[in-house]
Enzyme design. Structure first.
Site, mmCIF file in Angstrom:
data_model
loop_
_atom_site.group_PDB
_atom_site.id
_atom_site.type_symbol
_atom_site.label_atom_id
_atom_site.label_comp_id
_atom_site.label_asym_id
_atom_site.label_seq_id
_atom_site.Cartn_x
_atom_site.Cartn_y
_atom_site.Cartn_z
ATOM 1 N N ARG A 68 0.844 -1.200 0.000
ATOM 2 C CA ARG A 68 0.000 0.000 0.000
ATOM 3 C C ARG A 68 0.882 1.254 0.000
ATOM 4 O O ARG A 68 0.565 2.253 -0.624
ATOM 5 C CB ARG A 68 -0.962 0.024 1.188
ATOM 6 C CG ARG A 68 -1.703 1.368 1.345
ATOM 7 C CD ARG A 68 -3.029 1.263 2.095
ATOM 8 N NE ARG A 68 -2.908 0.532 3.341
ATOM 9 C CZ ARG A 68 -2.280 0.987 4.444
ATOM 10 N NH1 ARG A 68 -1.727 2.182 4.445
ATOM 11 N NH2 ARG A 68 -2.214 0.241 5.521
ATOM 12 N N TYR A 121 -16.442 17.516 -14.612
ATOM 13 C CA TYR A 121 -16.842 16.106 -14.617
ATOM 14 C C TYR A 121 -17.839 15.840 -13.475
ATOM 15 O O TYR A 121 -17.614 16.280 -12.344
ATOM 16 C CB TYR A 121 -15.591 15.220 -14.480
ATOM 17 C CG TYR A 121 -15.911 13.754 -14.401
ATOM 18 C CD1 TYR A 121 -16.344 13.060 -15.535
ATOM 19 C CD2 TYR A 121 -15.812 13.060 -13.202
ATOM 20 C CE1 TYR A 121 -16.660 11.715 -15.463
ATOM 21 C CE2 TYR A 121 -16.120 11.708 -13.122
ATOM 22 C CZ TYR A 121 -16.540 11.041 -14.263
ATOM 23 O OH TYR A 121 -16.857 9.713 -14.187
ATOM 24 N N ASP A 194 -7.515 18.919 -14.530
ATOM 25 C CA ASP A 194 -7.890 17.564 -14.933
ATOM 26 C C ASP A 194 -7.566 17.442 -16.422
ATOM 27 O O ASP A 194 -8.215 18.064 -17.264
ATOM 28 C CB ASP A 194 -9.391 17.347 -14.661
ATOM 29 C CG ASP A 194 -9.836 15.910 -14.925
ATOM 30 O OD1 ASP A 194 -9.227 15.247 -15.785
ATOM 31 O OD2 ASP A 194 -10.815 15.467 -14.288
ATOM 32 N N LYS A 219 -9.292 6.310 -19.087
ATOM 33 C CA LYS A 219 -9.621 6.810 -20.429
ATOM 34 C C LYS A 219 -8.424 6.607 -21.368
ATOM 35 O O LYS A 219 -8.031 5.495 -21.586
ATOM 36 C CB LYS A 219 -10.076 8.262 -20.332
ATOM 37 C CG LYS A 219 -11.030 8.538 -19.149
ATOM 38 C CD LYS A 219 -12.374 7.821 -19.273
ATOM 39 C CE LYS A 219 -13.197 7.859 -17.982
ATOM 40 N NZ LYS A 219 -13.381 9.148 -17.355
HETATM 41 C C1 LIG Z 1 -13.780 9.624 -16.095
HETATM 42 C C2 LIG Z 1 -13.312 10.922 -15.604
HETATM 43 C C3 LIG Z 1 -12.988 11.115 -14.257
HETATM 44 C C4 LIG Z 1 -13.182 10.043 -13.205
HETATM 45 O O1 LIG Z 1 -12.343 8.945 -13.421
HETATM 46 P P1 LIG Z 1 -12.679 7.444 -12.954
HETATM 47 O O2 LIG Z 1 -11.484 6.685 -13.415
HETATM 48 O O3 LIG Z 1 -13.963 7.025 -13.589
HETATM 49 O O4 LIG Z 1 -12.794 7.473 -11.460
HETATM 50 C C5 LIG Z 1 -12.519 12.361 -13.867
HETATM 51 N N1 LIG Z 1 -12.375 13.365 -14.759
HETATM 52 C C6 LIG Z 1 -12.680 13.208 -16.063
HETATM 53 C C7 LIG Z 1 -12.503 14.349 -17.004
HETATM 54 C C8 LIG Z 1 -13.153 11.986 -16.533
HETATM 55 O O5 LIG Z 1 -13.482 11.849 -17.822
#
Ligand SMILES: *Cc1c(COP(=O)(O)O)cnc(C)c1O
Length: 405
Positions: A68, A121, A194, A219
């Site tokens: 961890r 998001y 982000d 993604k």
């Molecule tokens: C999908 C997404 C998230 C969250 O990510 P997870 O892996 O689903 O927890 C945060 N910001 C953006 C822009 C996203 O597309």
């Protein structure tokens, strides 16, 4: 770090390009984790699944003790993402939301405030507001696409953290990062970006002055729709240390197997991003030409309201496109019968996806909030995959014919 390449032999001194002082991001991504194994010389690094590590002897800890706190496979992935973003350090998390929660744990205390985009998001929006409702900190929502108003608001509010996300979801609106980051810095606010939609291949917020970048590696970074993961990268070593501390303390860090999968995905990230972009540009152009399409939202189109900003601050326009049909009736017949687009949430995989934001990703928004954000019932969002763009376009054009009835 990437393994040093051997110097070439018998070269003309005037044309010396090796040893490479600064390999490009393409080369860095391609070499992610390659040649790092010291136990057997494996080209592809092994996956360290062990949860615990022996001490070398009494009171002689090794660099790793419990997984961890630190794991060699996770560290390879963190290094790869940190290198691409140009940060001082970072941590790999169990999801994008895990990464975002880690940043909040590291940066916000009771009484602080955070300025967020009104269209960030949905998961982030929920986390910020639910935590704030418990009395932890104050949330200010701003429309960061309005640069001058945002600078004025940030200057007046002087929040602890300014949270940015560009391009936005699902309308692909662009925030002009540099001037807003500068305004945040001037009032002592930390800026977090982000960078999930563009990845460091197409946008590098730290180079524009941001303090922290977060990713949903679910993604594009993993890119194959088979891992949930996230990452935090910090420009400053102390911020990186704090994020790493909170990830291991709260247990938001990622696991070894998923880290290895994302590391594999990242080796094709540069070519995938270029192919996603080429497909998206072709699809956006075809849709923009069609009389039944009311609007196309793609920053690469010259008539996108922020095309100039996107061209300046991004190295490419990305693989996401959204567009509007007349209404829900058209949407239903358009979607029923698509061959190359799967009706699903998420984005960034090799396969093309289509989603209907107001009944899917943004279903929890009130009609009022939807109207304010400009989300209509005819809006569709595409994650353009790596299929032949000609097939994708043919599929979409057939759908438009069905929708016209
Ligand atoms: C999908 C997404 C998230 C969250 O990510 P997870 O892996 O689903 O927890 C945060 N910001 C953006 C822009 C996203 O597309």
């Amino acid at each position: 770090m990437i393994a040093a390449l051997p110097p070439p032999k018998n070269i003309d001194e005037d044309k010396v390009i090796f040893p490479m002082a600064e390999p490009s991001n393409v080369t860095r991504a391609l070499r992610s984790g390659i040649g790092t194994d010291t136990s057997a010389g494996a080209v592809i690094p092994p996956i360290h699944l062990s949860t615990t590590y022996t001490f070398a002897g009494f009171n002689e800890p090794r660099p790793h003790d419990y997984a961890r706190a630190a794991n060699p496979t996770r560290e390879l992935l963190a290094d790869a993402i940190v290198t691409l973003e140009g940060g001082a350090g970072g941590v790999v998390c169990g999801s994008g939301m895990g990464a975002i929660a880690t940043v909040l744990l590291a940066m916000l205390k009771v009484g602080d405030s955070i300025a967020i985009p009104h269209d960030c998001y949905g998961g982030s929006w929920r986390l910020f507001h639910r935590l704030a409702e418990r009395g932890g900190f104050t949330v200010h929502t701003l429309d960061f696409t309005q640069t001058e108003e945002s600078i004025a608001a940030v200057t007046e509010l002087a929040p602890t953290v300014v949270w940015l996300e560009t391009p936005s979801n699902p309308l692909l609106r662009i925030t002009d990062l540099a001037p807003i980051i500068a305004a945040a810095k001037a009032v002592g606010a930390k800026t977090v970006v982000d960078n999930t939609f563009l990845t460091p291949i197409l946008q590098q917020p730290l180079a524009l002055g941001a303090d922290i970048v977060v990713h949903s590696t679910t993604k594009y970074l993993n890119g194959h729709s088979d891992v949930i993961g996230g990452a935090v990268v910090a420009a400053d070593a102390v911020d990186a240390e704090m994020c790493d501390f909170w990830a291991k303390t709260a247990g938001t860090m990622g696991n070894a197997f998923d880290s290895w999968m994302v590391l594999r995905g990242m080796r094709t990230l540069p070519i995938r991003m270029r192919a996603h972009e080429a497909g998206a540009a072709a699809v956006a152009a075809a849709l923009a030409d069609h009389p039944d399409v009311l609007a196309v939202h793609y920053p690469g189109l010259p008539d996108h309201p922020s095309h100039e900003i996107a061209a300046r601050q991004q190295a490419g326009f990305g693989g996401m496109v959204s567009f509007e049909l007349a209404g829900e009736l058209q949407v239903r017949s358009f979607i029923d019968g698509l061959q190359c687009f799967s009706l699903a949430e998420s984005l960034g995989g090799t396969e093309s996806l289509i989603s209907h934001p107001i009944t899917m990703t943004h279903a929890s928004m009130s009609p009022d909030a939807l109207a304010k954000a400009g989300l209509t019932d005819g809006l569709l969002r595409l994650s353009v995959g790596l299929e032949d763009p000609a097939d994708l376009i043919a599929d979409l054009l057939e759908g438009l014919e069905r929708a016209a009835g």
